[in-house]
Write a protein that holds these residues in place. Structure first.
Motif, PDB file in Angstrom:
ATOM      1  N   UNK A 283     -27.999  26.736 106.837  1.00  0.00           N
ATOM      2  CA  UNK A 283     -28.894  26.614 105.758  1.00  0.00           C
ATOM      3  C   UNK A 283     -29.895  26.943 105.682  1.00  0.00           C
ATOM      4  N   UNK A 284     -30.929  26.006 106.177  1.00  0.00           N
ATOM      5  CA  UNK A 284     -32.145  26.566 106.716  1.00  0.00           C
ATOM      6  C   UNK A 284     -32.757  27.861 107.392  1.00  0.00           C
ATOM      7  N   UNK A 462     -36.985  25.085 114.385  1.00  0.00           N
ATOM      8  CA  UNK A 462     -37.675  25.010 112.307  1.00  0.00           C
ATOM      9  C   UNK A 462     -36.348  24.458 111.954  1.00  0.00           C
ATOM     10  N   UNK A 463     -35.399  24.952 112.035  1.00  0.00           N
ATOM     11  CA  UNK A 463     -34.113  24.723 111.426  1.00  0.00           C
ATOM     12  C   UNK A 463     -33.983  23.376 111.522  1.00  0.00           C
ATOM     13  N   UNK A 466     -36.577  20.367 111.120  1.00  0.00           N
ATOM     14  CA  UNK A 466     -35.947  20.263 109.259  1.00  0.00           C
ATOM     15  C   UNK A 466     -35.081  19.786 109.440  1.00  0.00           C
ATOM     16  N   UNK A 467     -34.198  19.208 109.730  1.00  0.00           N
ATOM     17  CA  UNK A 467     -32.368  18.878 109.786  1.00  0.00           C
ATOM     18  C   UNK A 467     -31.778  18.053 110.673  1.00  0.00           C
ATOM     19  N   UNK A 468     -33.163  17.308 111.549  1.00  0.00           N
ATOM     20  CA  UNK A 468     -32.788  16.231 112.192  1.00  0.00           C
ATOM     21  C   UNK A 468     -31.890  15.295 112.088  1.00  0.00           C
TER      22      UNK A 468
END
Length: 484
Positions: A283-284, A462-463, A466-468
């Motif tokens: 999604x990211x 980044x993706x 951001x979802x870590x």
């Protein structure tokens, strides 16, 4: 027509059979092929090991591209020969979503079937337990009931709707296997009707396992029946009525970005789950922030709540919905997003045939990697205390070690910084969360330097950042894998 293709296969193997069906559907007859005997151990021969280091069949090669994962080979053939033979990936978004969902549910189905049929083959005699046999049979019974329900409520004669698709290519061999091992047709009439309607399809008839023509089947599954009491124990009514799910979800976990791009999407997820994480990365990567989301707590059993069961009758996370399309299989959701939003965000399926072949191969090898890792990390969670065995633990660790060495070798010999080459792809989306889990559970970076370098090069992408998993930020990891 297909003289630059080679297939090493074994009769009666669903993975081999699905590749052969795909070749037939794409009018790719005339390929080089060799039938090998499982009984004689020929799948462990140097000829096979040179193409598939795990010593498994099928082993498929097109030109210089090796794809020994059957799902990967089927998807590669469809993408490389889109305009030839039968179109196997529908254009209709609803049918495409359903196709991806059913394809990857087929893996769960195949695993549960194998746990019953091959129990005595897979589990040493001294480690067998009657309660494990019973549990496996109950899991398969519920799974068969699910597929009966899908076919009963479906909008066409095929698994994804009105047209034959990759879902049928991938799943039919497993359904045929049920009847080969004695499943009673009368108990699951919709499943039987599906089987009987397809068994004479030219591609299936042409590739029918020769050993099945020469011998009778078995009766292992003759008594399988999902009685009302079992279904009531394991599935709420909402499991079979997706329309009861309502939106207006509360948000927690990773903050939602202030964009309206993905307001028609909903994700139910759990922190630290590789399947959930890979959907969030996809999604990211496709710039689809702002979706409705809700974080569930595995330790509290929230993944078995009515809210989750309404979207995913197996009570597992993630549960993902886009408009009216539900995809609760993480690989399916990622592939759907990559295909439906091709021109948005980062391109996740490369055009280069070599990189595309490698991407599909590594993606589906990732499933083997995840299973072997899970057998070690989650052993005490998956296996009841009275059934645990030190030799089983040792065997699982011994299986994970060569798997890690394989991936270390892939990265050492690779032509780029990513799993499929020089560009970030779906292979990285689906496999990275599993690799990150290794280090969260204590794998020593010095023992596998290429794997560690890959992990460290991507963890700040980044993706991924951001979802870590928020629970990983709040607590220390474990040392389960420190000696692997």
């Amino acid at each position: 027509m297909a003289q630059d293709m080679t297939l090493l296969w074994g009769s009666g193997s669903p993975p081999c059979w699905r590749v052969m069906i795909a070749l037939e559907e794409k009018n790719l007859q005339g390929y080089n092929q060799k039938l090998l005997s499982f009984e004689k151990g020929e799948h462990k021969s140097p000829e096979v090991m040179a193409m598939n280091p795990r010593g498994q069949l099928p082993a498929f090669k097109h030109k210089d591209f090796v794809l020994n994962e059957s799902y990967g080979a089927c998807m590669y053939l469809e993408n490389q020969y889109k305009s030839q033979g039968t179109k196997l990936i529908p254009d209709c978004p609803a049918e495409q979503a359903m196709m991806y969902q059913r394809i990857f549910e087929g893996l769960t189905f195949g695993q549960k079937m194998g746990d019953v049929i091959y129990y005595t083959y897979k589990v040493p005699e001294g480690e067998r337990h009657d309660c494990a046999v019973k549990r496996n049979k109950e899991a398969l019974t519920a799974e068969i009931k699910l597929w009966e329900g899908y076919l009963q409520k479906g909008s066409g004669s095929f698994l994804a709707g009105k047209t034959f698709s990759l879902a049928d290519v991938a799943v039919f061999p497993s359904i045929a296997y049920l009847y080969r091992f004695g499943l009673c047709e009368e108990r699951y009439p919709k499943l039987a009707a599906y089987y009987n309607s397809l068994k004479n399809r030219p591609s299936i008839k042409a590739s029918w396992p020769p050993t099945w023509l020469e011998s009778q089947g078995q009766d292992t599954l003759k008594d399988f029946w999902a009685g009302a009491s079992y279904i009531n124990r394991h599935f709420s009514q909402s499991s079979f009525t997706p329309d009861v799910f309502h939106f207006g979800l509360s948000l927690s976990g990773v903050p939602v970005h202030s964009t309206t791009m993905a307001k028609d999407m909903t994700l139910l997820w759990g922190s630290g789950s590789p399947p959930c994480w890979r959907v969030m990365i996809a999604l990211e990567e496709k710039n689809l922030q702002g979706y409705n989301q809700k974080l569930f707590d595995f330790s509290k059993g929230e993944h078995k709540s009515k809210e989750v069961m309404a979207m995913n009758p197996r009570g597992q996370l993630p549960a993902f919905k886009h408009k009216d399309f539900v995809l609760n299989e993480s690989y399916g959701a990622c592939m759907y997003l990559a295909n439906q939003f091709k021109s948005q965000g980062n391109k996740l399926i490369p055009d280069c045939p070599a990189e595309q072949a490698m991407m599909y191969q590594r993606m589906f090898e990732g499933l083997t990697f995840d299973k072997k890792m899970g057998d070690v990390i989650y052993y005490t969670f998956k296996v009841p205390e009275g059934e645990r065995n030190d030799s089983d633990v040792k065997r699982n660790k011994e299986a994970l070690t060569p798997e890690l060495k394989l991936w270390e070798g892939y990265l050492q010999k690779g032509s780029g910084s990513f799993l499929a080459g020089k560009t970030f792809s779906l292979a990285d989306v689906v496999v990275f969360p599993g690799i990150a889990s290794l280090y969260h559970f204590g794998l020593c970076e010095k023992r596998y330097p290429k794997l560690a370098a890959y992990y460290n090069s991507l963890k700040n992408r980044p993706s991924i950042k951001a979802s870590w998993p928020p629970t990983w930020l709040e607590s220390q990891g474990q040392d389960t894998l420190k000696d692997v």
